[in-house]
Scaffold this motif. Structure first.
Motif, mmCIF file in Angstrom:
data_model
loop_
_atom_site.group_PDB
_atom_site.id
_atom_site.type_symbol
_atom_site.label_atom_id
_atom_site.label_comp_id
_atom_site.label_asym_id
_atom_site.label_seq_id
_atom_site.Cartn_x
_atom_site.Cartn_y
_atom_site.Cartn_z
ATOM 1 N N VAL A 122 49.093 6.027 58.213
ATOM 2 C CA VAL A 122 48.263 7.226 58.054
ATOM 3 C C VAL A 122 47.785 7.323 56.609
ATOM 4 C CG1 VAL A 122 48.139 9.723 58.323
ATOM 5 C CG2 VAL A 122 49.627 8.364 59.837
ATOM 6 N N ALA A 123 46.479 7.288 56.428
ATOM 7 C CA ALA A 123 45.903 7.397 55.083
ATOM 8 C C ALA A 123 45.868 8.857 54.643
ATOM 9 C CB ALA A 123 44.491 6.812 55.066
ATOM 10 N N PHE A 124 46.000 9.067 53.363
ATOM 11 C CA PHE A 124 46.013 10.417 52.803
ATOM 12 C C PHE A 124 44.595 10.915 52.604
ATOM 13 C CE2 PHE A 124 46.379 13.140 48.859
ATOM 14 C CZ PHE A 124 46.884 14.236 49.520
ATOM 15 N N ASP A 125 44.320 12.082 53.170
ATOM 16 C CA ASP A 125 43.032 12.753 53.000
ATOM 17 C C ASP A 125 43.299 14.094 52.333
ATOM 18 O OD1 ASP A 125 40.655 14.142 53.174
ATOM 19 O OD2 ASP A 125 40.160 13.421 55.178
ATOM 20 N N PRO A 126 43.160 14.178 51.015
ATOM 21 C CA PRO A 126 43.496 15.421 50.303
ATOM 22 C C PRO A 126 42.650 16.604 50.750
ATOM 23 C CG PRO A 126 42.329 13.892 48.862
ATOM 24 C CD PRO A 126 42.674 13.130 50.096
ATOM 25 N N HIS A 127 41.402 16.363 51.091
ATOM 26 C CA HIS A 127 40.528 17.463 51.517
ATOM 27 C C HIS A 127 40.988 18.033 52.859
ATOM 28 C CE1 HIS A 127 37.861 16.538 48.215
ATOM 29 N NE2 HIS A 127 37.753 15.282 48.617
ATOM 30 N N GLU A 128 41.350 17.148 53.777
ATOM 31 C CA GLU A 128 41.796 17.604 55.090
ATOM 32 C C GLU A 128 43.109 18.375 54.995
ATOM 33 O OE1 GLU A 128 43.048 15.772 59.481
ATOM 34 O OE2 GLU A 128 42.301 14.459 57.888
ATOM 35 N N GLU A 129 44.036 17.867 54.192
ATOM 36 C CA GLU A 129 45.345 18.506 54.123
ATOM 37 C C GLU A 129 45.281 19.864 53.422
ATOM 38 O OE1 GLU A 129 48.840 16.391 53.487
ATOM 39 O OE2 GLU A 129 48.120 14.500 54.341
ATOM 40 N N ILE A 130 44.466 19.984 52.383
ATOM 41 C CA ILE A 130 44.352 21.282 51.723
ATOM 42 C C ILE A 130 43.578 22.257 52.604
ATOM 43 C CG2 ILE A 130 42.202 20.947 50.443
ATOM 44 C CD1 ILE A 130 45.434 22.585 49.122
ATOM 45 N N ALA A 131 42.642 21.717 53.415
ATOM 46 C CA ALA A 131 41.908 22.571 54.345
ATOM 47 C C ALA A 131 42.836 23.120 55.423
ATOM 48 C CB ALA A 131 40.759 21.789 54.984
ATOM 49 N N ASP A 132 43.746 22.280 55.913
ATOM 50 C CA ASP A 132 44.713 22.734 56.919
ATOM 51 C C ASP A 132 45.610 23.823 56.343
ATOM 52 O OD1 ASP A 132 43.686 20.945 58.715
ATOM 53 O OD2 ASP A 132 45.252 19.431 58.410
ATOM 54 N N ALA A 133 46.075 23.619 55.107
ATOM 55 C CA ALA A 133 46.932 24.612 54.465
ATOM 56 C C ALA A 133 46.164 25.907 54.229
ATOM 57 C CB ALA A 133 47.473 24.071 53.146
ATOM 58 N N THR A 134 44.901 25.786 53.818
ATOM 59 C CA THR A 134 44.066 26.963 53.575
ATOM 60 C C THR A 134 43.879 27.761 54.854
ATOM 61 O OG1 THR A 134 42.878 25.833 51.803
ATOM 62 C CG2 THR A 134 41.821 27.761 52.761
ATOM 63 N N GLU A 135 43.638 27.068 55.967
ATOM 64 C CA GLU A 135 43.434 27.745 57.253
ATOM 65 C C GLU A 135 44.695 28.474 57.697
ATOM 66 O OE1 GLU A 135 42.120 26.676 61.868
ATOM 67 O OE2 GLU A 135 42.077 25.138 60.307
ATOM 68 N N THR A 136 45.835 27.810 57.540
ATOM 69 C CA THR A 136 47.098 28.434 57.927
ATOM 70 C C THR A 136 47.380 29.672 57.079
ATOM 71 O OG1 THR A 136 47.999 26.280 58.580
ATOM 72 C CG2 THR A 136 49.569 28.061 58.242
ATOM 73 N N LEU A 137 47.123 29.570 55.778
ATOM 74 C CA LEU A 137 47.333 30.714 54.890
ATOM 75 C C LEU A 137 46.395 31.858 55.257
ATOM 76 C CD1 LEU A 137 47.788 28.891 51.467
ATOM 77 C CD2 LEU A 137 49.518 30.216 52.693
ATOM 78 N N ALA A 138 45.152 31.537 55.599
ATOM 79 C CA ALA A 138 44.194 32.580 55.988
ATOM 80 C C ALA A 138 44.681 33.312 57.234
ATOM 81 C CB ALA A 138 42.817 31.971 56.216
ATOM 82 N N ASP A 139 45.247 32.561 58.177
ATOM 83 C CA ASP A 139 45.790 33.185 59.386
ATOM 84 C C ASP A 139 46.941 34.128 59.058
ATOM 85 O OD1 ASP A 139 43.986 31.792 60.912
ATOM 86 O OD2 ASP A 139 45.381 30.189 61.450
ATOM 87 N N LEU A 140 47.622 33.856 57.957
ATOM 88 C CA LEU A 140 48.746 34.696 57.528
ATOM 89 C C LEU A 140 48.303 35.797 56.575
ATOM 90 C CD1 LEU A 140 51.377 31.863 56.948
ATOM 91 C CD2 LEU A 140 51.366 33.532 58.820
#
Length: 218
Positions: free
Chosen positions: A60-78
């Motif tokens: 699995v290659a690291f995609d910094p944009h995707e991972e920070i986007a996932d974290a941002t979305e989860t935080l927004a839901d919270l």
């Protein structure tokens, strides 16, 4: 004795030129395939010895944009709109690893047992630890906020139930829950439907309590 069994098994395995695997098969139910998780060196040694027909490998290659986007979305839901400084700093530290392998997964069958192994890059482990800490803190804050909101809503429902129970139309003519619910909607039109039902239910209980002549102890 436990030591005697281990010694005997290792000696027998060596004589049979068998690979000793540090693990024991786990099976969720009778229909599932037995599974053993291995450390990296043990997995490589077993592959060399058992020579399975197929080895499954995922990198699995690291995609910094995707991972920070996932974290941002989860935080927004919270309810967190702005990324914490600790997370943005951690993201900057690993941004240069874009495209590098962050996680490797492998699996292969030997004698009907599925053997798996996985490994992750240390820099990604450090980044994920920060993400996990930030998300956990946000979840705890959301829970506290939710309990506070629930207390406020409960107090508002109780206050409106008292107003409804005291209204002259509450016990007018042939009463029913539906009629009292209609009165509640007329009085508190901005309330949500489930809150109107709860307000009416509590008002009926308050009205009954008052009509019963109950007096609270001094």
């Amino acid at each position: 004795m436990a030591l005697d069994l281990a010694t005997a098994i290792r000696a027998a395995a060596e004589a049979a030129q068998a690979c000793v695997v540090d693990g024991f098969p786990e099976q969720a139910d009778r229909t599932s395939v037995p599974l053993v998780g291995l450390e990296q060196d043990d997995a490589a040694q077993l592959i060399s010895t058992a020579r399975p027909k197929a080895v499954y490998l995922v990198e699995v290659a690291f995609d910094p944009h995707e991972e920070i986007a996932d974290a941002t979305e989860t935080l927004a839901d919270l309810g967190v709109e702005k990324l914490p400084a600790s997370l943005t700093a951690a993201h900057r530290r690993v941004a240069g690893h874009a495209g590098e392998i962050r996680t490797t997964l492998t699996g292969f069958m030997v004698d009907g047992v599925l053997h798996t192994s996985s490994a992750s890059a240390a820099w990604h482990d450090a980044f994920y630890e920060v993400v996990d800490e930030v998300l956990e803190a946000a979840r705890e804050d959301a829970q506290v906020h939710g309990r506070t909101e629930a207390k406020v809503a409960n107090a508002e429902i109780a206050a409106k139930a008292a107003v409804l129970a005291a209204h002259p139309s509450f016990n007018f003519s042939r009463v029913s829950f539906e009629k009292r619910l209609t009165l509640a909607a007329a009085l508190f039109g901005d309330a949500e439907e489930d809150h109107l039902h709860e307000i009416t239910r509590r008002a009926e209980n308050l009205f009954w309590l008052e009509q019963s002549g109950f007096k609270a102890p001094a």
